[in-house]
Design a protein around this motif. Structure first.
Motif, PDB file in Angstrom:
ATOM      1  N   TYR A  36       0.830  -1.209   0.000  1.00  0.00           N
ATOM      2  CA  TYR A  36       0.000   0.000   0.000  1.00  0.00           C
ATOM      3  C   TYR A  36       0.861   1.255   0.000  1.00  0.00           C
ATOM      4  N   VAL A  37       1.999   1.234   0.692  1.00  0.00           N
ATOM      5  CA  VAL A  37       2.925   2.368   0.654  1.00  0.00           C
ATOM      6  C   VAL A  37       3.390   2.618  -0.770  1.00  0.00           C
ATOM      7  N   ARG A  38       3.699   1.553  -1.491  1.00  0.00           N
ATOM      8  CA  ARG A  38       4.115   1.701  -2.890  1.00  0.00           C
ATOM      9  C   ARG A  38       2.972   2.272  -3.733  1.00  0.00           C
ATOM     10  N   ALA A  39       1.748   1.855  -3.437  1.00  0.00           N
ATOM     11  CA  ALA A  39       0.597   2.393  -4.170  1.00  0.00           C
ATOM     12  C   ALA A  39       0.419   3.878  -3.866  1.00  0.00           C
ATOM     13  N   LEU A  40       0.613   4.276  -2.606  1.00  0.00           N
ATOM     14  CA  LEU A  40       0.531   5.689  -2.239  1.00  0.00           C
ATOM     15  C   LEU A  40       1.594   6.503  -2.970  1.00  0.00           C
ATOM     16  N   GLN A  41       2.806   5.986  -3.012  1.00  0.00           N
ATOM     17  CA  GLN A  41       3.890   6.686  -3.688  1.00  0.00           C
ATOM     18  C   GLN A  41       3.578   6.874  -5.165  1.00  0.00           C
ATOM     19  N   ARG A  42       3.063   5.843  -5.776  1.00  0.00           N
ATOM     20  CA  ARG A  42       2.747   5.933  -7.204  1.00  0.00           C
ATOM     21  C   ARG A  42       1.592   6.897  -7.451  1.00  0.00           C
ATOM     22  N   SER A  43       0.642   6.943  -6.514  1.00  0.00           N
ATOM     23  CA  SER A  43      -0.500   7.846  -6.698  1.00  0.00           C
ATOM     24  C   SER A  43      -0.087   9.308  -6.625  1.00  0.00           C
ATOM     25  N   GLN A  44       0.959   9.597  -5.844  1.00  0.00           N
ATOM     26  CA  GLN A  44       1.401  10.981  -5.678  1.00  0.00           C
ATOM     27  C   GLN A  44       2.487  11.378  -6.669  1.00  0.00           C
ATOM     28  N   HIS A  45       3.027  10.428  -7.374  1.00  0.00           N
ATOM     29  CA  HIS A  45       4.090  10.706  -8.347  1.00  0.00           C
ATOM     30  C   HIS A  45       3.804   9.971  -9.654  1.00  0.00           C
ATOM     31  N   ALA A  46       2.560  10.075 -10.077  1.00  0.00           N
ATOM     32  CA  ALA A  46       2.156   9.381 -11.304  1.00  0.00           C
ATOM     33  C   ALA A  46       2.810  10.030 -12.525  1.00  0.00           C
ATOM     34  N   THR A  47       3.226   9.203 -13.449  1.00  0.00           N
ATOM     35  CA  THR A  47       3.817   9.682 -14.699  1.00  0.00           C
ATOM     36  C   THR A  47       2.719   9.821 -15.763  1.00  0.00           C
ATOM     37  N   GLU A  48       3.091  10.415 -16.883  1.00  0.00           N
ATOM     38  CA  GLU A  48       2.132  10.554 -17.974  1.00  0.00           C
ATOM     39  C   GLU A  48       1.688   9.188 -18.486  1.00  0.00           C
ATOM     40  N   ASP A  49       2.621   8.246 -18.515  1.00  0.00           N
ATOM     41  CA  ASP A  49       2.256   6.897 -18.950  1.00  0.00           C
ATOM     42  C   ASP A  49       1.239   6.266 -18.001  1.00  0.00           C
ATOM     43  N   ASP A  50       1.401   6.525 -16.691  1.00  0.00           N
ATOM     44  CA  ASP A  50       0.438   6.006 -15.719  1.00  0.00           C
ATOM     45  C   ASP A  50      -0.949   6.572 -15.984  1.00  0.00           C
ATOM     46  N   LEU A  51      -1.009   7.869 -16.263  1.00  0.00           N
ATOM     47  CA  LEU A  51      -2.300   8.505 -16.507  1.00  0.00           C
ATOM     48  C   LEU A  51      -2.929   8.005 -17.799  1.00  0.00           C
ATOM     49  N   ARG A  52      -2.113   7.847 -18.822  1.00  0.00           N
ATOM     50  CA  ARG A  52      -2.646   7.351 -20.092  1.00  0.00           C
ATOM     51  C   ARG A  52      -3.173   5.925 -19.949  1.00  0.00           C
ATOM     52  N   SER A  53      -2.504   5.117 -19.119  1.00  0.00           N
ATOM     53  CA  SER A  53      -2.957   3.735 -18.938  1.00  0.00           C
ATOM     54  C   SER A  53      -4.319   3.673 -18.260  1.00  0.00           C
ATOM     55  N   LEU A  54      -4.697   4.772 -17.585  1.00  0.00           N
ATOM     56  CA  LEU A  54      -5.995   4.836 -16.912  1.00  0.00           C
ATOM     57  C   LEU A  54      -7.009   5.613 -17.738  1.00  0.00           C
ATOM     58  N   ASP A  55      -6.659   5.911 -18.999  1.00  0.00           N
ATOM     59  CA  ASP A  55      -7.544   6.648 -19.906  1.00  0.00           C
ATOM     60  C   ASP A  55      -7.903   8.025 -19.363  1.00  0.00           C
ATOM     61  N   ILE A  56      -6.904   8.695 -18.742  1.00  0.00           N
ATOM     62  CA  ILE A  56      -7.101  10.048 -18.230  1.00  0.00           C
ATOM     63  C   ILE A  56      -6.540  11.035 -19.245  1.00  0.00           C
ATOM     64  N   ASP A  57      -7.320  12.017 -19.587  1.00  0.00           N
ATOM     65  CA  ASP A  57      -6.898  13.024 -20.555  1.00  0.00           C
ATOM     66  C   ASP A  57      -5.941  13.997 -19.877  1.00  0.00           C
ATOM     67  N   ILE A  58      -4.677  13.956 -20.251  1.00  0.00           N
ATOM     68  CA  ILE A  58      -3.653  14.769 -19.600  1.00  0.00           C
ATOM     69  C   ILE A  58      -3.894  16.244 -19.870  1.00  0.00           C
ATOM     70  N   THR A  59      -4.420  16.583 -21.023  1.00  0.00           N
ATOM     71  CA  THR A  59      -4.635  18.003 -21.353  1.00  0.00           C
ATOM     72  C   THR A  59      -5.649  18.640 -20.424  1.00  0.00           C
ATOM     73  N   GLU A  60      -6.649  17.862 -19.967  1.00  0.00           N
ATOM     74  CA  GLU A  60      -7.634  18.414 -19.053  1.00  0.00           C
ATOM     75  C   GLU A  60      -7.011  18.717 -17.695  1.00  0.00           C
ATOM     76  N   ILE A  61      -6.035  17.915 -17.305  1.00  0.00           N
ATOM     77  CA  ILE A  61      -5.377  18.113 -16.005  1.00  0.00           C
ATOM     78  C   ILE A  61      -4.460  19.335 -16.064  1.00  0.00           C
ATOM     79  N   THR A  62      -3.671  19.446 -17.135  1.00  0.00           N
ATOM     80  CA  THR A  62      -2.701  20.543 -17.262  1.00  0.00           C
ATOM     81  C   THR A  62      -3.384  21.886 -17.458  1.00  0.00           C
ATOM     82  N   GLU A  63      -4.546  21.863 -18.093  1.00  0.00           N
ATOM     83  CA  GLU A  63      -5.263  23.122 -18.301  1.00  0.00           C
ATOM     84  C   GLU A  63      -5.903  23.578 -16.991  1.00  0.00           C
TER      85      GLU A  63
END
Length: 205
Positions: free
Chosen positions: A178-205
């Protein structure tokens, strides 16, 4: 005939009343116990000296090499988080699953959140002069192995006490996951977001 039996009855009642009125006298000897049920036995209280042994200890140490039933921890990687050479293992030896992570979250919130915070950043006790290492720090994220985090939970580190008696072996590994999951949730990469079908442009805007 009737008078004779009536007299005996009166004597019997009077004798009973007389005996019932007797209070008895103090007796200095211990009472006689027909069935003792081991009430009286030769024994030693905790840390009481025992003259039978040379060191006078009544509490005897187990023979060298004695292992309690169910505690033969031959798998050092699983039980201690280290390999045969004493080095911390790199990865969690328990197979990850959603239920395993949920168990880790539950145990983390019980034992770790009071000091490390719900995100593991140590923000809860910063204002009280105590600063536990942030689990989100680069050192813990990149330099600490899973075995090292497990060892901190099991054995304690610096001012942090050990939690080996409060948590089971599998629960400690669940906390590590769970600690590793917390770390990844707070330091997610663009690839992590894309793998979850999250639109990066909506976040950056």
């Amino acid at each position: 005939m009737f008078v004779r039996y009536n007299s005996k009855l009166i004597l019997f009642v009077m004798a009973g009343a007389f005996l019932g009125a007797c209070q008895g006298q103090p007796f200095e000897e211990p009472p006689i116990t027909i069935q003792s049920n081991m009430y009286w036995q030769e024994k030693f209280e905790v840390q009481e000296p025992n003259p039978f042994f040379a060191d006078h200890r009544s509490d005897r140490r187990p023979p060298e090499g004695t292992i309690a039933r169910g505690h033969l921890e031959t798998d050092t990687e699983y039980y201690h988080g280290v390999d045969e050479d004493g080095n911390f293992v790199e990865d969690n030896p328990v197979e990850l699953s959603r239920a395993f992570l949920e168990r880790g979250k539950e145990q983390f919130e019980i034992y770790c959140t009071p000091c490390h915070g719900s995100l593991g950043d140590g923000g809860v006790v910063q204002d009280f002069g105590m600063a536990p290492m942030s689990l989100q720090s680069e050192v813990v994220r990149d330099a600490y192995t899973d075995g090292q985090i497990y060892s901190a939970i099991r054995n304690g580190v610096r001012t942090m006490p050990d939690y080996r008696y409060q948590t089971s072996v599998e629960d400690r590994w669940a906390i590590v996951a769970y600690v590793r999951a917390l770390q990844r949730s707070q330091h997610a990469t663009e690839d992590d977001l894309r793998s979850l079908d999250i639109d990066i442009t909506e976040i950056t805007e």
